[in-house]
Design an enzyme around this catalytic site. Structure first.
Site, mmCIF file in Angstrom:
data_model
loop_
_atom_site.group_PDB
_atom_site.id
_atom_site.type_symbol
_atom_site.label_atom_id
_atom_site.label_comp_id
_atom_site.label_asym_id
_atom_site.label_seq_id
_atom_site.Cartn_x
_atom_site.Cartn_y
_atom_site.Cartn_z
ATOM 1 N N SER A 190 36.149 39.658 44.593
ATOM 2 C CA SER A 190 36.202 38.212 44.881
ATOM 3 C C SER A 190 34.953 37.759 45.639
ATOM 4 O O SER A 190 35.057 37.046 46.644
ATOM 5 C CB SER A 190 37.467 37.864 45.673
ATOM 6 O OG SER A 190 38.623 38.104 44.921
ATOM 7 N N PRO A 191 33.747 38.151 45.183
ATOM 8 C CA PRO A 191 32.529 37.775 45.904
ATOM 9 C C PRO A 191 32.228 36.283 45.826
ATOM 10 O O PRO A 191 31.383 35.784 46.577
ATOM 11 C CB PRO A 191 31.434 38.595 45.210
ATOM 12 C CG PRO A 191 31.951 38.773 43.814
ATOM 13 C CD PRO A 191 33.435 38.945 43.970
ATOM 14 N N LEU A 192 32.942 35.572 44.935
ATOM 15 C CA LEU A 192 32.783 34.121 44.833
ATOM 16 C C LEU A 192 33.984 33.389 45.420
ATOM 17 O O LEU A 192 34.251 32.233 45.070
ATOM 18 C CB LEU A 192 32.567 33.721 43.365
ATOM 19 C CG LEU A 192 31.282 34.251 42.728
ATOM 20 C CD1 LEU A 192 31.234 33.935 41.238
ATOM 21 C CD2 LEU A 192 30.053 33.685 43.433
ATOM 22 N N TYR A 225 47.362 45.640 36.926
ATOM 23 C CA TYR A 225 46.980 44.360 36.347
ATOM 24 C C TYR A 225 47.680 44.166 35.007
ATOM 25 O O TYR A 225 47.439 44.893 34.054
ATOM 26 C CB TYR A 225 45.467 44.258 36.165
ATOM 27 C CG TYR A 225 44.658 44.328 37.442
ATOM 28 C CD1 TYR A 225 45.225 44.015 38.686
ATOM 29 C CD2 TYR A 225 43.312 44.702 37.414
ATOM 30 C CE1 TYR A 225 44.476 44.073 39.853
ATOM 31 C CE2 TYR A 225 42.555 44.751 38.582
ATOM 32 C CZ TYR A 225 43.143 44.448 39.790
ATOM 33 O OH TYR A 225 42.391 44.513 40.948
ATOM 34 N N ARG A 235 37.197 33.854 44.984
ATOM 35 C CA ARG A 235 38.163 33.553 43.924
ATOM 36 C C ARG A 235 37.779 32.287 43.168
ATOM 37 O O ARG A 235 38.616 31.474 42.781
ATOM 38 C CB ARG A 235 39.578 33.458 44.499
ATOM 39 C CG ARG A 235 39.961 34.726 45.279
ATOM 40 C CD ARG A 235 41.404 34.757 45.731
ATOM 41 N NE ARG A 235 41.624 35.950 46.540
ATOM 42 C CZ ARG A 235 41.857 37.175 46.066
ATOM 43 N NH1 ARG A 235 41.892 37.363 44.767
ATOM 44 N NH2 ARG A 235 42.045 38.192 46.879
ATOM 45 N N GLY A 236 36.468 32.132 42.986
ATOM 46 C CA GLY A 236 35.937 31.015 42.227
ATOM 47 C C GLY A 236 35.662 29.764 43.044
ATOM 48 O O GLY A 236 34.954 28.856 42.599
ATOM 49 N N HIS A 294 44.493 51.856 45.559
ATOM 50 C CA HIS A 294 44.444 50.391 45.558
ATOM 51 C C HIS A 294 44.881 49.800 46.900
ATOM 52 O O HIS A 294 44.248 48.879 47.408
ATOM 53 C CB HIS A 294 45.345 49.869 44.431
ATOM 54 C CG HIS A 294 45.033 48.484 43.981
ATOM 55 N ND1 HIS A 294 45.452 47.987 42.779
ATOM 56 C CD2 HIS A 294 44.344 47.475 44.567
ATOM 57 C CE1 HIS A 294 45.035 46.738 42.637
ATOM 58 N NE2 HIS A 294 44.365 46.402 43.713
#
Length: 336
Positions: A211-213, A61, A215-216, A131
């Protein structure tokens, strides 16, 4: 609603960690305009103060590589802060002259571990993930090296990300996997059908949902692809393009209807649904803004009834998401 901190066990023999963690990737990577280091530090400190002490990063990252780890390392060098945090980082994806590549070669595993220890300014990494699996290197070679790092005390627990069931079983046979990190949300519920969740439960491996949302997207904050900032990778992601975007809004709208009836935000409803999948689920939403962090933390006070869970499951099964998770360049490796 109560916001009492909930804990989940990390694997069969691991420690208890916060069920709601914090994914740090977006602080430096992928999601548009970046904010200052001071602002990033404020968000991380606020997350930890609120009990979101399971902090996730990766050596890739950036850019450049290591930037995200170094950002967190500036806080972890304070022993009092380090004592509160369960720090997770990852290795395997790296930048080369030709772009992103994957390596699981033992010499790279060891080198990256040493670099991450230095970046994070810690003596050991709490949870160290592969990863992405290097399919040109036998996974046994990678995990034999990870086993050595664990025996040397450089890492406490081991994880793997976006692996197949076969790869999970092979790695686990070398040394126990404590966590599988994988994309999971109402718009990426794949592990419930493809055998991976079943295998993890058989082996005693916790699920860390990144990313439980969506990715927004599942927060309902975006109404058009134009809502994304310049430099936001979602502008080129298939799920956020044209007709796919419009079709995928149907899922957002259906979830928002349930959230409105319950008097919670779509983000809180979604996170509550993810964590309701079992006591072996951990969620790591990320954000650059404290107001969104507080919204996510509000999910801890949301309890879904069996009828509400059934309604959400019905929506997830009925409304199929349009578009691949990644663009053509990233699809082959399943990054990030």
């Amino acid at each position: 609603m109560s916001s009492e901190v909930a804990y989940r066990q990390l694997g069969r023999n691991g420690p208890k960690v916060s069920a709601l963690g914090f994914g740090a990737m977006g602080l430096t990577t992928a999601y548009g305009n970046q904010v200052s280091e001071a602002e990033n530090h404020e968000v991380i400190k606020a997350a930890v103060e609120e009990g979101c002490t399971f902090i996730d990063t990766s050596n890739v990252y950036g850019p450049p590589m290591g930037k995200n780890e170094k950002l967190i390392g500036e806080l972890l060098k304070d022993p009092s802060f380090r004592s509160k945090v369960f720090i997770c980082t990852k290795f395997g994806i790296h930048f080369s002259e030709t772009g992103l590549e994957i390596s699981g070669k033992p010499q790279d595993v060891r080198r990256w571990c040493e670099e991450s220890l230095a970046n994070l300014q810690v003596d050991y990494i709490d949870l160290y993930y592969q990863h992405r699996v290097d399919r040109n290197t036998p996974i046994e070679e990678t995990w034999n090296e990870l086993k050595k790092l664990k025996e040397e005390g450089k890492v406490k627990y081991l994880g793997i990300s976006e692996a197949t069931e076969e790869e999970i079983r092979k790695a686990h046979a070398i040394t126990p996997i404590s966590a599988l990190q994988i994309e999971f949300s109402p718009w990426t519920p794949d592990i419930k059908e493809n055998g991976i969740l079943k295998a993890c439960r058989e082996l005693g491996i916790a699920i860390v949902a990144y990313s439980p949302l969506g990715r927004g997207f599942l927060t309902g904050a975006y109404k058009s692809p134009a809502d994304f900032e310049e430099g936001d990778y979602r502008r080129a992601n298939p799920r956020f393009q044209g007709e796919a975007f419009k079709e995928n809004l149907k899922l957002v709208d259906a979830l928002k209807e349930i959230a409105d009836k319950k008097g919670v935000t779509p983000a809180q409803l979604t996170l509550a649904w993810v964590l309701a999948q079992g006591d072996d689920f951990i969620a790591i939403p990320g954000t650059k803004k404290i107001k969104y962090l507080k919204d996510n933390i509000g999910s801890r006070g949301v309890t879904l009834t069996s009828e509400e869970l059934q309604s959400i499951d019905e929506i997830v099964n009925r409304i199929k998401v349009v578009g691949e998770r990644y663009d053509a360049v990233l699809h082959g490796m399943g990054a990030f």
